[in-house]
Design an enzyme around this catalytic site. Structure first.
Site: not given
Length: 415
Positions: A22, A27, A172, A297, A371
């Site tokens: 995803k 992107r 990140s 995540d 999630r």
């Protein structure tokens, strides 16, 4: 839709094909809108990517992206450079609680016209697209990588490119590098030195070594793979699960799973664009300490894996989880405690105490968070469990429940 997952045993040898990442898909969809000669393969079939696709081709004056946080961030930047186009970008009630001010302020530094329709700093926002001539932006380095990526994705279409200065300690990093690598793959020149990122303007994509139009294949989603790592960890020794299509030199930060799950006794073998997960041995530690700044995540999956194995964990670097689909730290605490766990949280960390007891037939609330549903599902290898609003998985992994059934999970709809 609530689903009852009865205590199951995974088939000793299973095979699953997982759709494209995803993160990569969204992107590349934006880049495809900017450069129409870009073609894509193995794109994600998630709700988020579907929302992104529809928004990019829509001529509506109001665009509703529902729960899709990535789409909100990326489209804010995209519509800011669509000259003579005015749109209102809105979303679900939860989306209207998720901050956007940091990104809006950054794009305004480039000369964009963006205003708030309801509450200052939050969607919905009104965007008046125009040609942006400024090229220098400063941004706090510890914000969501999606803010940074949103700026980087539109950068090659800016008249003077972009010089982005990140102030403070960068978090990140893998997601920032993913964005830059995808830009490089389509021929955009970038640099990332210290706390400064530069993107050169690129009007059109030129043929490289005779390849025209550009064609890119999206790697399968590592976040989706995390649930099968958890399943392998909670399974009997000798269990093998094959997942495709993956590569060893992945752009995705969550590919760190292959290293992390060694501690749970799961071996990863890369072979012919697939990964083979094998439960080789049992975990030999009492508490797992992990810093997950670069892969937040997968925190939910790891915490649930630890609980299922009776292992404690101390997870840090989780400050971005509080502004996701739900406050994921609080949600984890609530649902793990229902199952009998002892959990402590701060604004950026989670501590789970080791415990061997697991309560039976517990209903897991998902908080409209895909999630949460998928992270708790592997516990069906240890106990009967009910997942509420199980359809929420379509946000990122449409075939999740079917894939679990295909490897041996017993799943029925329940009240």
């Amino acid at each position: 839709m609530n689903l009852l997952l009865k205590s199951s045993v995974v088939n000793q040898q299973s095979s699953i094909k997982i759709s494209g990442s995803k993160s990569e898909t969204n992107r590349l969809l934006l880049l495809q809108a900017l450069y129409p000669n870009l073609t894509l393969g193995n794109t994600s079939n998630s709700d988020d990517s579907d929302v992104m696709t529809k928004a990019l081709i829509s001529n509506d004056k109001t665009i509703d992206i529902h729960h899709a946080g990535t789409a909100m961030r990326f489209l804010t930047a995209y519509f800011a450079i669509q000259e003579n186009r005015e749109v209102v970008l809105t979303g679900s009630s939860r989306m209207k609680e998720r901050p956007i001010k940091i990104l809006v302020d950054a794009i305004r530094q480039l000369g964009a016209e963006i205003s708030y329709e309801e509450n200052e700093g939050f969607p919905p926002i009104r965007i008046k697209g125009k040609k942006l001539t400024q090229s220098k932006v400063s941004l706090s380095a510890n914000v969501s990588s999606q803010y940074i990526s949103a700026l980087l994705l539109i950068a090659p279409k800016l008249e003077n490119g972009l010089e982005l200065t990140l102030e403070g300690e960068i978090t990140s990093v893998p997601y920032i590098k993913m964005t830059l690598s995808l830009l490089n793959e389509i021929g955009v020149e970038t640099s990332f030195v210290g706390n400064k990122i530069t993107v050169k303007p690129t009007v059109t994509l030129s043929a490289v070594e005779g390849s025209y139009p550009f064609s890119l294949t999206v790697e399968s989603d590592w976040s989706s793979a995390s649930y099968f790592y958890s399943i392998a960890a909670l399974s009997e020794i000798g269990t093998e699960i094959k997942l495709s299509s993956y590569k060893k030199d992945s752009l995705q930060g969550d590919s760190v799973l292959a290293e992390i799950y060694k501690d749970f006794g799961v071996e990863t073998v890369f072979q012919e664009n697939a990964i083979h997960l094998k439960k080789a041995n049992n975990s030999k530690f009492e508490i797992l300490n992990l810093e997950l700044n670069n892969a937040p995540d997968i925190a939910q999956t790891i915490a649930v894996t630890c609980f299922g194995l009776g292992i404690g964990c101390h997870l840090t670097g989780l400050h971005t989880l509080k502004i996701k689909e739900t406050d994921r730290l609080l949600a984890l605490k609530n649902e793990l405690e229902k199952l009998g766990a002892e959990v402590f949280i701060t604004d950026e960390s989670l501590i789970l105490e080791a415990s061997s007891a697991i309560n039976q037939n517990i209903k897991i609330k998902t908080y409209q968070d895909h999630r949460m549903a998928m992270a708790f599902a592997p516990l069906a290898l240890k106990t009967n469990i009910i997942i509420e609003e199980a359809e929420v998985v379509s946000k990122s992994y449409l075939a999740f429940w079917n894939d679990l059934e295909s490897i041996g999970f017993k799943i029925t709809e329940t009240a």
